[in-house]
Design an enzyme around this catalytic site. Structure first.
Site, mmCIF file in Angstrom:
data_model
loop_
_atom_site.group_PDB
_atom_site.id
_atom_site.type_symbol
_atom_site.label_atom_id
_atom_site.label_comp_id
_atom_site.label_asym_id
_atom_site.label_seq_id
_atom_site.Cartn_x
_atom_site.Cartn_y
_atom_site.Cartn_z
ATOM 1 N N HIS A 72 30.730 -41.919 67.723
ATOM 2 C CA HIS A 72 29.606 -41.326 66.992
ATOM 3 C C HIS A 72 29.765 -39.814 66.896
ATOM 4 O O HIS A 72 30.110 -39.162 67.880
ATOM 5 C CB HIS A 72 28.277 -41.647 67.692
ATOM 6 C CG HIS A 72 27.802 -43.046 67.446
ATOM 7 N ND1 HIS A 72 26.492 -43.431 67.625
ATOM 8 C CD2 HIS A 72 28.464 -44.149 67.026
ATOM 9 C CE1 HIS A 72 26.365 -44.716 67.321
ATOM 10 N NE2 HIS A 72 27.550 -45.181 66.975
ATOM 11 N N TYR A 193 16.512 -41.035 68.958
ATOM 12 C CA TYR A 193 15.580 -40.676 70.032
ATOM 13 C C TYR A 193 14.274 -40.275 69.343
ATOM 14 O O TYR A 193 14.256 -39.294 68.593
ATOM 15 C CB TYR A 193 16.102 -39.485 70.833
ATOM 16 C CG TYR A 193 17.290 -39.778 71.732
ATOM 17 C CD1 TYR A 193 18.588 -39.854 71.219
ATOM 18 C CD2 TYR A 193 17.120 -39.964 73.108
ATOM 19 C CE1 TYR A 193 19.678 -40.111 72.050
ATOM 20 C CE2 TYR A 193 18.206 -40.212 73.949
ATOM 21 C CZ TYR A 193 19.474 -40.287 73.406
ATOM 22 O OH TYR A 193 20.543 -40.534 74.236
ATOM 23 N N PRO A 281 17.430 -41.788 82.311
ATOM 24 C CA PRO A 281 18.461 -42.173 81.337
ATOM 25 C C PRO A 281 18.406 -41.427 80.005
ATOM 26 O O PRO A 281 19.293 -41.625 79.164
ATOM 27 C CB PRO A 281 18.198 -43.669 81.117
ATOM 28 C CG PRO A 281 16.768 -43.867 81.480
ATOM 29 C CD PRO A 281 16.452 -42.867 82.544
ATOM 30 N N LYS A 285 23.436 -39.534 80.993
ATOM 31 C CA LYS A 285 24.403 -38.799 81.812
ATOM 32 C C LYS A 285 24.896 -39.545 83.053
ATOM 33 O O LYS A 285 25.852 -39.104 83.702
ATOM 34 C CB LYS A 285 23.786 -37.461 82.267
ATOM 35 C CG LYS A 285 23.592 -36.474 81.132
ATOM 36 C CD LYS A 285 24.936 -35.969 80.620
ATOM 37 C CE LYS A 285 24.835 -35.192 79.347
ATOM 38 N NZ LYS A 285 25.791 -35.580 78.324
ATOM 39 N N TYR A 373 24.979 -32.713 75.217
ATOM 40 C CA TYR A 373 25.006 -34.151 74.940
ATOM 41 C C TYR A 373 26.446 -34.680 74.912
ATOM 42 O O TYR A 373 26.726 -35.738 75.494
ATOM 43 C CB TYR A 373 24.289 -34.457 73.619
ATOM 44 C CG TYR A 373 23.911 -35.907 73.485
ATOM 45 C CD1 TYR A 373 22.806 -36.431 74.156
ATOM 46 C CD2 TYR A 373 24.667 -36.774 72.701
ATOM 47 C CE1 TYR A 373 22.467 -37.772 74.054
ATOM 48 C CE2 TYR A 373 24.337 -38.117 72.588
ATOM 49 C CZ TYR A 373 23.236 -38.611 73.271
ATOM 50 O OH TYR A 373 22.903 -39.940 73.178
HETATM 51 C C1 PHB Z 1 22.142 -47.130 75.945
HETATM 52 O O1 PHB Z 1 22.812 -47.407 74.944
HETATM 53 O O2 PHB Z 1 21.891 -47.980 76.812
HETATM 54 C C2 PHB Z 1 21.616 -45.754 76.088
HETATM 55 C C3 PHB Z 1 21.922 -44.801 75.140
HETATM 56 C C4 PHB Z 1 21.440 -43.521 75.267
HETATM 57 C C5 PHB Z 1 20.633 -43.194 76.339
HETATM 58 C C6 PHB Z 1 20.335 -44.137 77.305
HETATM 59 C C7 PHB Z 1 20.828 -45.424 77.184
HETATM 60 O O3 PHB Z 1 20.138 -41.940 76.436
#
Ligand code: PHB
Ligand code: APR
Length: 379
Positions: A72, A193, A281, A285, A373
């Site tokens: 990505h 997000y 989460p 990280k 990120y």
């Molecule tokens: C996930 O794909 O499980 C995932 C992706 C981004 C995050 C947390 C979990 O910030």
């Protein structure tokens, strides 16, 4: 049994450490409480930083990741009903790899076993002895391993951290995430997000046909309050994209916490990964921090076994903690920015929205998010 490095735990930390030590010609043995099927089946996060993906390639375990993982170049922040794309690659020259942690674990277990590294699955009653002396030992039911060093890679609930005096720093957040894995296409080709007045939501994926979706809920939320129809409707509301419902393969609530233990070493015991620190989460990280620790620890152990130099080993904890605290800061910041806090005043909610507006409209603001990120340097 005798080996150079005894590793406790067959999660990403212990398994990658074993792989890196093997490539340096250093012997190791892994002891793991659970079964191989359990380790390989545990659904966890799925975003690898740019340099974490490169570590997989450099360690000769990146082939399936490059074939099946999803590279990505951007990520979407959504607030006030609109999408804003952060151009990760345009801002940093780097990308992220979406590849499930349990796939990483499968690849590393296979590579370690193929290299002849013993992984003692289903080992009960593991205990650590003699870490402040020259001859540490990992004891367990029906056996023991004498080693030069012990790597405590046994996660947040392991036995390694309690075996040494540490100072713990933590924050518990007043919410949790309800996560589902579903057999349905993700709502968008990049991660979303979303900050919404009902709470945070995240749309991630494992493949073009498998979605990983999360909703902010109460920290002690009862899953029974969330029948499938309610989950789909709430995802639709918060993410504002067309959500295609599908069979839910896995569902669970995760509490959100930041925790760091200092120091990460006592004598011949070195902590790496979740045994030393956890993050909420939101910034994805967790596994990436584990990779940073292990990169440093493998290099320090390699220096020791090459010429007896203890300088890098002595600096392990303080060097690792500098990276850890920066990722803790980022995870705390993104969590605080994106979630709904019940005690927030309307003023504080406007502050969140103004900061999101700044981050998504200023190249400098966006670059700060993007740099963290995709990941700060591993070493
Ligand atoms: C996930 O794909 O499980 C995932 C992706 C981004 C995050 C947390 C979990 O910030
Ligand atoms: N004896 C032997 N093994 C143990 C013991 C014990 N007493 N206690 C725990 N373990 C094992 C667990 O069963 C698990 O397989 O240690 C392993 C730790 O693995 P993880 O929890 O995955 O931790 P780590 O390898 O540091 O990986 C960090 O995993 O938890 C996620 O989000 C986190 O992505 C991050 C990553």
């Amino acid at each position: 049994m005798r080996t150079q490095v005894g590793i406790i735990g067959a999660g990403p930390s212990g398994l990658l450490l074993a792989r890196l030590l093997h490539l340096h010609g250093i012997g190791c043995v892994i002891v793991e409480a659970r079964s191989r099927a359990y380790c390989e089946g545990r659904i966890r996060a799925g975003v690898m930083e740019h340099d974490a993906a490169q570590m997989m390639r450099d360690a000769g375990v990146g082939e399936r990741m490059d074939r099946e993982g999803l590279l990505h170049h951007g990520v979407i922040l959504r607030f006030n009903g609109r999408d804003h794309r952060i151009d990760l690659t345009g801002l940093t020259g780097k990308s992220i790899m979406v590849y499930g942690q349990h796939e990483v674990v499968k690849d590393l277990i296979a590579a370690n076993l193929a290299a002849g590294i013993p992984i003692l699955f289903e080992t009960p009653d593991v205990a650590i002895h003699g870490i402040t002396g020259p001859a540490p030992r990992i004891a367990f039911q029906n056996g023991a391993i004498d080693c030069d060093f012990i790597a405590g890679c046994d996660g947040f609930h392991g036995i390694s951290r309690p075996a040494m005096p540490v100072q713990g720093f933590d924050r518990i957040y007043p919410f949790g995430w309800l996560g589902i894995l579903s057999q349905s296409p993700p709502p968008h080709e990049e991660l979303i997000y979303a900050s919404h007045d009902n709470g945070f939501a995240l749309a991630s994926m494992r493949s073009p046909t498998i979605s990983r979706l999360y909703l902010q809920v109460a920290p002690d939320e009862d899953e029974a309050n969330w029948p499938d129809e309610r989950i789909w409707a709430e995802l639709q509301t918060r993410l504002g994209h067309h959500i295609v419902p599908g069979p839910i393969l896995q569902k669970g609530v995760t509490a959100m916490r930041s925790f760091v233990a200092e120091p990460m070493q006592l004598g011949r015991l070195f902590l790496a990964g979740d045994s030393a620190h956890i993050v909420p989460p939101t910034g994805a990280k967790g596994m990436n921090l584990a990779y940073g620790d292990v990169a440093l620890l493998a290099r320090a152990l390699a220096a020791y076994f090459a010429d007896g130099s203890e300088t890098d080993l002595a600096g392990y904890s303080s060097t690792a903690l500098r990276r850890v605290w920066k990722a803790e800061r980022f995870s705390w910041w993104l969590t605080s920015l994106m979630h709904r806090f019940e005690n927030h005043t309307p003023f504080e909610r406007r502050m969140q929205q103004a900061e999101l507006d700044y981050i998504t409209s200023s190249p400098t603001g966006a670059a700060t998010l993007a740099e963290n990120y995709v990941g700060l340097p591993m070493l």
